[in-house]
Design an enzyme around this catalytic site. Structure first.
Site, short mmCIF file in Angstrom:
data_model
loop_
_atom_site.label_atom_id
_atom_site.label_comp_id
_atom_site.label_asym_id
_atom_site.label_seq_id
_atom_site.Cartn_x
_atom_site.Cartn_y
_atom_site.Cartn_z
N ARG A 1 6.02 4.95 2.10
CA ARG A 1 4.90 5.88 2.37
C ARG A 1 4.74 6.01 3.87
NH1 ARG A 1 -1.34 4.76 0.22
NH2 ARG A 1 -2.07 6.90 0.38
N THR B 1 0.00 8.43 -15.67
CA THR B 1 0.19 7.77 -14.38
C THR B 1 -0.47 8.56 -13.24
OG1 THR B 1 2.33 8.83 -14.07
CG2 THR B 1 2.34 6.65 -15.10
N LYS C 1 -8.26 6.45 -2.88
CA LYS C 1 -8.25 7.92 -2.79
C LYS C 1 -7.00 8.52 -3.42
CE LYS C 1 -11.34 9.02 0.97
NZ LYS C 1 -11.50 9.70 2.27
N SER D 1 -4.80 2.68 4.23
CA SER D 1 -4.96 2.05 2.92
C SER D 1 -5.01 0.52 3.05
CB SER D 1 -3.80 2.48 2.02
OG SER D 1 -3.93 1.93 0.73
N LYS E 1 0.79 -1.24 0.00
CA LYS E 1 0.00 0.00 0.00
C LYS E 1 0.82 1.28 0.00
CE LYS E 1 -3.37 -1.03 -0.65
NZ LYS E 1 -3.68 -1.68 -1.97
N SER E 2 2.03 1.18 -0.54
CA SER E 2 2.93 2.33 -0.52
C SER E 2 3.12 2.96 -1.89
CB SER E 2 4.28 1.90 0.05
OG SER E 2 4.10 1.38 1.36
N GLY E 3 2.40 2.46 -2.90
CA GLY E 3 2.54 3.04 -4.23
C GLY E 3 3.17 2.09 -5.24
N THR E 4 3.04 0.79 -4.99
CA THR E 4 3.59 -0.24 -5.88
C THR E 4 3.03 -0.13 -7.30
OG1 THR E 4 3.11 -1.62 -3.94
CG2 THR E 4 4.17 -2.70 -5.83
N PHE F 1 -3.48 9.64 -10.76
CA PHE F 1 -4.45 8.80 -10.06
C PHE F 1 -5.72 8.64 -10.90
CE2 PHE F 1 -8.04 8.29 -7.08
CZ PHE F 1 -7.67 7.10 -6.50
N THR G 1 7.71 -6.85 -5.64
CA THR G 1 7.68 -7.68 -4.44
C THR G 1 7.44 -6.84 -3.20
OG1 THR G 1 8.89 -9.32 -3.13
CG2 THR G 1 10.21 -7.55 -4.08
N HIS G 2 6.77 -7.47 -2.23
CA HIS G 2 6.61 -6.84 -0.92
C HIS G 2 7.54 -7.49 0.11
CE1 HIS G 2 3.27 -4.54 -2.29
NE2 HIS G 2 2.39 -5.51 -2.28
P1 A3P Z 1 -5.14 4.64 -1.01
O1 A3P Z 1 -5.77 3.37 -0.52
O2 A3P Z 1 -4.68 5.51 0.11
O3 A3P Z 1 -5.99 5.38 -1.98
P2 A3P Z 1 -0.13 -0.32 -3.72
O4 A3P Z 1 -0.17 -0.20 -5.20
O5 A3P Z 1 1.23 -0.39 -3.14
O6 A3P Z 1 -1.05 -1.40 -3.25
O7 A3P Z 1 -0.71 1.07 -3.14
C1 A3P Z 1 -2.06 1.42 -3.31
C2 A3P Z 1 -2.25 2.86 -2.90
O8 A3P Z 1 -1.65 3.70 -3.90
C3 A3P Z 1 -3.72 3.24 -2.81
O9 A3P Z 1 -3.79 4.24 -1.79
C4 A3P Z 1 -3.94 3.81 -4.21
O10 A3P Z 1 -5.06 4.64 -4.33
C5 A3P Z 1 -2.64 4.59 -4.39
N1 A3P Z 1 -2.36 4.90 -5.81
C6 A3P Z 1 -2.38 4.08 -6.87
N2 A3P Z 1 -2.10 4.74 -8.00
C7 A3P Z 1 -1.89 6.03 -7.66
C8 A3P Z 1 -1.57 7.23 -8.38
N3 A3P Z 1 -1.41 7.22 -9.70
N4 A3P Z 1 -1.45 8.38 -7.68
C9 A3P Z 1 -1.61 8.40 -6.34
N5 A3P Z 1 -1.91 7.32 -5.61
C10 A3P Z 1 -2.06 6.14 -6.24
#
Ligand code: A3P
Length: 290
Positions: free
Chosen positions: A125, A222, A253, A133, A42-45, A224, A102-103
């Site tokens: 993050r 890219t 979000k 998240s 959940k850090s922006g993978t 959101f 990978t996580h």
């Molecule tokens: P939120 O649940 O806070 O919205 P991962 O890909 O590591 O699982 O992380 C998912 C998180 O990244 C989610 O956060 C998701 O909405 C956010 N995310 C995905 N794509 C994004 C983008 N282009 N810009 C900003 N946040 C993004």
């Protein structure tokens, strides 16, 4: 699917099905031109995966041979028994250069990634937004244990009893290795603040030289909003029996500071205390608002 419990792998809690596939993960052979995207969940993978894919294709993801959510950037340890083959198996069949996500924490990283000195992009993050998240993700993801109440969940996070273990060790171990290893260490909050500046770092790390127009295009693709609408990135291709997006969308979000809508004052102080303790003795720090 019955939600499988976490299992311990070398003392680290890992999502049940992934743990069952452990031998495959350990057997995995890295190639020296593999590029890894490593994160605590959940850090922006997914965001970084799309950025890297766009950069490698000079801004044209339509050109990408990575055309669906499974083969786009396979996750090394990912596996749904009977439904989705192990990520390691998918990766074996891909031509070089491969993108791998990978996580896994440093302690569980297959040795061969270090032996081959692969390039790694790490995205970190702030823990308050991560736990929020992760909570919503655990609610919708049937491969994950039931999250319980928010209060209980926050406690589990602080105890490190999460799939892929404690947040603090994860971010610190990669931070400590970043100079001796080939690691670009990125922050989700920086990417939100100035995507152009941050994508430029990725371009440089990958040894590419892209025009300003292409960079603009990558920023748009890219964003959101674009990724939430794009079926190749929004995970709607995953069956709802696994990810029930009516509970919470994967692209939820995409902001910094949503924690303010979840934490009470005392919960926030509790996490601050954990955070201070974890970061003491390091020069690593996070922003909680952008
Ligand atoms: P939120 O649940 O806070 O919205 P991962 O890909 O590591 O699982 O992380 C998912 C998180 O990244 C989610 O956060 C998701 O909405 C956010 N995310 C995905 N794509 C994004 C983008 N282009 N810009 C900003 N946040 C993004």
């Amino acid at each position: 699917i019955d939600r499988p419990p976490l299992q311990l792998v070398k003392g680290m809690p890992i999502l049940g099905p992934f743990a069952e596939n452990w031998k495959d993960v350990e057997r995995f052979q890295a190639r020296s031109d593999d590029l890894l995207i490593a994160t605590y969940p959940k850090s922006g993978t997914t965001w970084m995966s799309e950025i890297v894919d766009a950069v490698l294709n000079d801004g044209d993801t339509e050109k990408s041979r990575r055309d669906n959510i499974f083969n786009k950037v396979p996750m090394l340890e990912f596996w749904v028994p009977g439904a989705i083959p192990p990520g390691s198996e998918v990766l074996d069949s891909l031509p070089s250069p491969r993108l791998v996500k990978t996580h896994l924490p440093v302690s569980l990283f297959p040795k061969s990634f270090w032996e081959k000195n692969c390039k790694i992009i790490y995205v970190a993050r702030n823990p308050k937004d991560v736990v929020v998240s992760f909570y919503h993700f655990d609610k919708m993801n049937q491969l994950h244990p039931e999250p319980g109440t928010w209060e209980e969940y926050l406690e589990k996070f602080i105890q490190g009893n999460m799939g892929f273990g404690p947040w603090g060790a994860h971010v610190k171990e990669f931070w400590a290795l970043r100079q001796e290893r080939n690691i670009l260490y990125m922050f989700y909050e920086d990417m939100l603040e100035d995507p152009k500046r941050e994508i430029q770092k990725v371009i440089k790390f990958l040894g590419k030289d892209l025009s300003d127009d292409v960079l603009e295009k990558i920023c748009l693709q890219t964003s959101f909003k674009a990724m939430k609408e794009n079926p190749k990135t929004n995970y709607t291709a995953i069956p709802s029996t696994i990810m029930d997006q009516s509970v919470s969308p994967f692209m939820r979000k995409g902001i910094c500071g949503d924690w303010k809508n979840h934490f009470t004052v005392s919960q926030s102080e509790r996490l601050d205390e954990y955070y201070q303790k974890e970061m003491s003795g390091t020069d690593l720090s996070f922003r909680f608002l952008v």
